[in-house]
Write a protein that holds these residues in place. Structure first.
Motif, short mmCIF file in Angstrom:
data_model
loop_
_atom_site.label_atom_id
_atom_site.label_comp_id
_atom_site.label_asym_id
_atom_site.label_seq_id
_atom_site.Cartn_x
_atom_site.Cartn_y
_atom_site.Cartn_z
N ALA A 46 0.88 -1.25 -0.03
CA ALA A 46 0.00 0.03 0.01
C ALA A 46 0.73 1.15 0.12
O ALA A 46 0.47 2.26 0.81
CB ALA A 46 -0.80 0.07 1.11
N GLY A 47 1.76 1.21 -0.91
CA GLY A 47 2.77 2.58 -0.86
C GLY A 47 3.50 2.76 0.47
O GLY A 47 3.86 3.77 0.94
N ILE A 48 3.69 1.82 1.27
CA ILE A 48 4.25 1.64 2.75
C ILE A 48 3.37 2.22 3.56
O ILE A 48 3.12 3.24 3.96
CB ILE A 48 5.68 2.44 2.87
N ALA A 49 1.94 1.63 3.75
CA ALA A 49 0.95 2.04 4.54
C ALA A 49 0.29 3.15 4.50
O ALA A 49 -0.32 4.08 5.19
CB ALA A 49 1.61 2.14 6.16
N VAL A 50 0.29 3.57 3.02
CA VAL A 50 -0.34 4.62 2.70
C VAL A 50 -1.63 4.68 1.88
O VAL A 50 -2.68 5.30 2.45
CB VAL A 50 0.70 5.53 1.44
N PHE A 51 -1.93 3.72 1.04
CA PHE A 51 -3.21 3.72 0.21
C PHE A 51 -4.15 2.90 1.06
O PHE A 51 -4.56 1.70 0.70
CB PHE A 51 -2.80 3.10 -1.30
N ALA A 52 -4.57 3.54 2.10
CA ALA A 52 -5.67 2.77 2.93
C ALA A 52 -6.88 2.43 2.34
O ALA A 52 -7.33 1.49 2.61
CB ALA A 52 -5.85 3.69 4.18
N LEU A 53 -7.25 3.09 1.34
CA LEU A 53 -8.65 3.03 0.87
C LEU A 53 -8.57 2.28 -0.51
O LEU A 53 -9.62 1.95 -1.22
CB LEU A 53 -8.97 4.31 0.44
N GLY A 54 -7.37 1.85 -1.02
CA GLY A 54 -7.06 0.97 -2.22
C GLY A 54 -7.17 2.01 -3.33
O GLY A 54 -7.26 3.13 -3.04
N TYR A 55 -6.92 1.56 -4.42
CA TYR A 55 -6.74 2.20 -5.52
C TYR A 55 -7.95 2.45 -6.32
O TYR A 55 -9.16 1.75 -6.54
CB TYR A 55 -5.64 1.69 -6.63
N GLY A 56 -8.12 3.74 -6.98
CA GLY A 56 -9.47 3.82 -7.87
C GLY A 56 -10.65 4.17 -7.06
O GLY A 56 -11.67 3.94 -7.48
N ASN A 57 -10.41 4.47 -5.77
CA ASN A 57 -11.74 4.96 -5.30
C ASN A 57 -12.43 6.19 -5.86
O ASN A 57 -11.82 7.23 -5.61
CB ASN A 57 -11.26 5.28 -3.64
N LYS A 58 -13.62 5.99 -6.36
CA LYS A 58 -14.07 7.11 -7.15
C LYS A 58 -14.44 8.36 -6.16
O LYS A 58 -14.19 9.29 -6.83
CB LYS A 58 -15.64 6.51 -7.68
N ALA A 59 -14.93 8.13 -5.05
CA ALA A 59 -15.37 9.24 -4.09
C ALA A 59 -13.96 10.14 -3.95
O ALA A 59 -13.92 11.47 -3.82
CB ALA A 59 -16.24 8.88 -2.99
N TYR A 60 -13.03 9.29 -3.70
CA TYR A 60 -11.79 10.31 -3.44
C TYR A 60 -11.13 10.88 -4.41
O TYR A 60 -10.62 11.91 -4.57
CB TYR A 60 -10.77 9.17 -2.61
N ASN A 61 -11.22 10.13 -5.69
CA ASN A 61 -10.65 10.74 -6.99
C ASN A 61 -11.30 12.02 -7.28
O ASN A 61 -10.85 13.04 -7.83
CB ASN A 61 -10.63 9.66 -8.07
N ASP A 62 -12.94 11.86 -7.10
CA ASP A 62 -13.67 12.93 -7.66
C ASP A 62 -13.60 14.25 -6.58
O ASP A 62 -13.32 15.40 -7.34
CB ASP A 62 -15.30 12.29 -7.72
N ALA A 63 -13.17 13.95 -5.27
CA ALA A 63 -12.96 15.23 -4.41
C ALA A 63 -11.49 16.04 -5.17
O ALA A 63 -11.71 17.13 -5.07
CB ALA A 63 -12.89 14.69 -3.18
N LEU A 64 -10.79 15.20 -5.45
CA LEU A 64 -9.57 15.56 -5.81
C LEU A 64 -9.52 16.49 -7.22
O LEU A 64 -9.09 17.54 -7.50
CB LEU A 64 -8.45 14.78 -5.98
N LYS A 65 -10.45 15.99 -8.00
CA LYS A 65 -10.66 16.54 -9.34
C LYS A 65 -11.32 17.84 -9.19
O LYS A 65 -10.87 18.64 -9.96
CB LYS A 65 -11.15 15.56 -10.33
N ALA A 66 -12.24 17.62 -8.26
CA ALA A 66 -13.31 18.95 -8.02
C ALA A 66 -12.26 20.16 -7.48
O ALA A 66 -12.40 21.20 -7.88
CB ALA A 66 -14.27 18.56 -7.34
N GLN A 67 -11.38 19.75 -6.69
CA GLN A 67 -10.42 20.77 -5.96
C GLN A 67 -9.43 21.32 -6.91
O GLN A 67 -9.40 22.42 -6.88
CB GLN A 67 -9.89 20.15 -4.87
N ILE A 68 -8.85 20.52 -8.05
CA ILE A 68 -7.91 20.84 -8.85
C ILE A 68 -8.70 21.89 -9.73
O ILE A 68 -8.16 22.86 -10.18
CB ILE A 68 -7.58 19.64 -9.74
#
Length: 398
Positions: A46-68
């Motif tokens: 998990a990227g050394i205990a980083v990617f707790a939510l796994g990869y490709g989490n849509k809600a997470y990705n959408d939040a970052l895209k919206a802020q960008i």
């Protein structure tokens, strides 16, 4: 270019401070990663205990895209809503009172050390205070964090580091007391040592250190960078025992891939340490990073991440215990929650390399320990898949 050509290009362009595994990772989905040639890998790092939510989490990705699309950076001369919301939410889950957002865990440790020394300076005006750290600890690669890292091999080439650091032993209160002087201003420790061997602090030791700090008005700094954010089955590992620190560091899964960390403190420390001009950061607390923190904390609650850790972790422990029982070369299972390790009587590099060939990503913690820090969304089926590959690798390699 093909994968090998990219590797060769990297070796000619990047500073060689990592001995990288010979794959180029391209994308992720759930708890799996894929290299640029399409090969699939079960990820227990998990990227050394980083990617707790796994990869490709849509809600997470959408939040970052919206802020960008709104704004990524403004500097700390101005307020921004994501930082305010993230601070409010991390205060709630941690029980701490004041937050400073950083770019990394090492920077969080640097800030914690500065806050502790400023706290002591305001009490007596002295600048020769000492800090007690623990042997086998790991706090980061910057000069301050390195100074309190209890492994000489990381420090020796870069000395002199910041001075007045003394080292004691994990879970040995007498060794801590032996290093105590009238100049001691803080004790820093990982609640669960990660790089140093997956060794949790015992409840007794934590409470003894807390009592010692209270008696002497010494600040307790708990490094929760790797063991925090739900990995032990509690949002922060110290919460299991109710031993609250004066200052706490957090990072890694805090942003689930976006570089962000934080150090937090009680109101008492906040009102009696760092003030305007004492500490700063250009990027720390920027809107993009804090949008990640805010969404991560939302998803931890919404998706019951800690409940999943508490369900899957005992199953992982059970399966690792069976592997230990099967092989004489495995001396011990260590760790807690989804932060586990197997201690071997020999170097584990061959096992990890063999696992990679079979589609399993693992990492070590020192030469003789295989470390397991998977995404916190893994299931028992993923554990079974990992154990089957690990078993085969040990059988073939050792």
């Amino acid at each position: 270019m093909n994968m090998q050509e990219y590797i060769e290009e990297a070796e000619s362009a990047l500073l060689h401070t990592y001995n990288r595994y010979q794959i180029v990772l391209d994308r992720g989905e759930g708890v799996y990663l894929y290299d640029m040639e399409g090969r699939k890998y079960l990820d227990f790092v998990a990227g050394i205990a980083v990617f707790a939510l796994g990869y490709g989490n849509k809600a997470y990705n959408d939040a970052l895209k919206a802020q960008i699309d709104k704004v990524i950076h403004t500097s700390n001369y101005y307020y921004n809503v994501p930082a305010i919301e993230a601070a409010k939410k991390i205060k709630k889950v941690s029980g701490m009172d004041r937050v400073f957002f950083t770019n990394s865990g090492a920077e969080a440790v640097e800030g914690a050390l500065k806050a502790a020394r400023k706290y002591a300076y305001l009490k007596d005006g002295s600048t020769d205070h000492e800090i007690i750290a623990l042997n086998h600890s790991f706090h980061g690669r910057t000069m301050g964090a390195l100074a309190v890292t209890g492994n000489p091999k990381y420090r020796e080439a870069f000395e002199p580091l910041i001075g007045n650091i003394r080292f004691a032993d994990m879970n040995d209160i007498d060794s801590v007391k032996a290093q105590l002087t009238d100049k001691t201003c803080a004790i820093i420790m990982e609640t669960v040592q990660g790089e140093g061997g997956l060794v949790p602090a015992t409840e007794r030791f934590l409470k003894e250190v807390r009592a010692l700090c209270d008696e002497k008005d010494i600040l307790l700094i708990l490094d929760e960078i790797q063991c925090g954010m739900g990995r032990t089955g509690y949002m922060y590992a110290w919460q299991k025992y109710g031993v609250k620190p004066d200052i706490m560091t957090t990072a890694k899964a805090l942003g689930c891939g976006v570089p962000v960390g934080a150090f937090l403190m009680t109101e008492k420390v906040g009102q009696n340490s760092l003030v305007a001009g004492d500490h700063g950061t250009t990027y720390g607390g920027n809107p993009l990073a804090c949008a990640a923190v805010e969404k991560v904390l939302d998803l931890f609650e919404k998706d019951h991440i800690i409940d999943n850790v508490r369900e899957v972790a005992p199953y992982l422990e059970e399966k690792l215990n069976l592997i230990q029982d099967k092989y004489d070369c495995i001396l011990e299972r260590r760790g807690t929650g989804l932060m586990q390790g197997l201690l071997f009587d020999r170097p584990v590099g061959p096992v990890i390399n063999n696992a990679l060939k079979k589609g399993l990503i693992l990492i070590n913690a020192g030469a003789n320990i295989v470390r397991f820090v998977p995404p916190l969304v893994i299931t028992k089926e993923h554990v079974d898949e990992m154990i089957a590959i690990l078993d085969a690798c040990i059988e073939e390699t050792l």
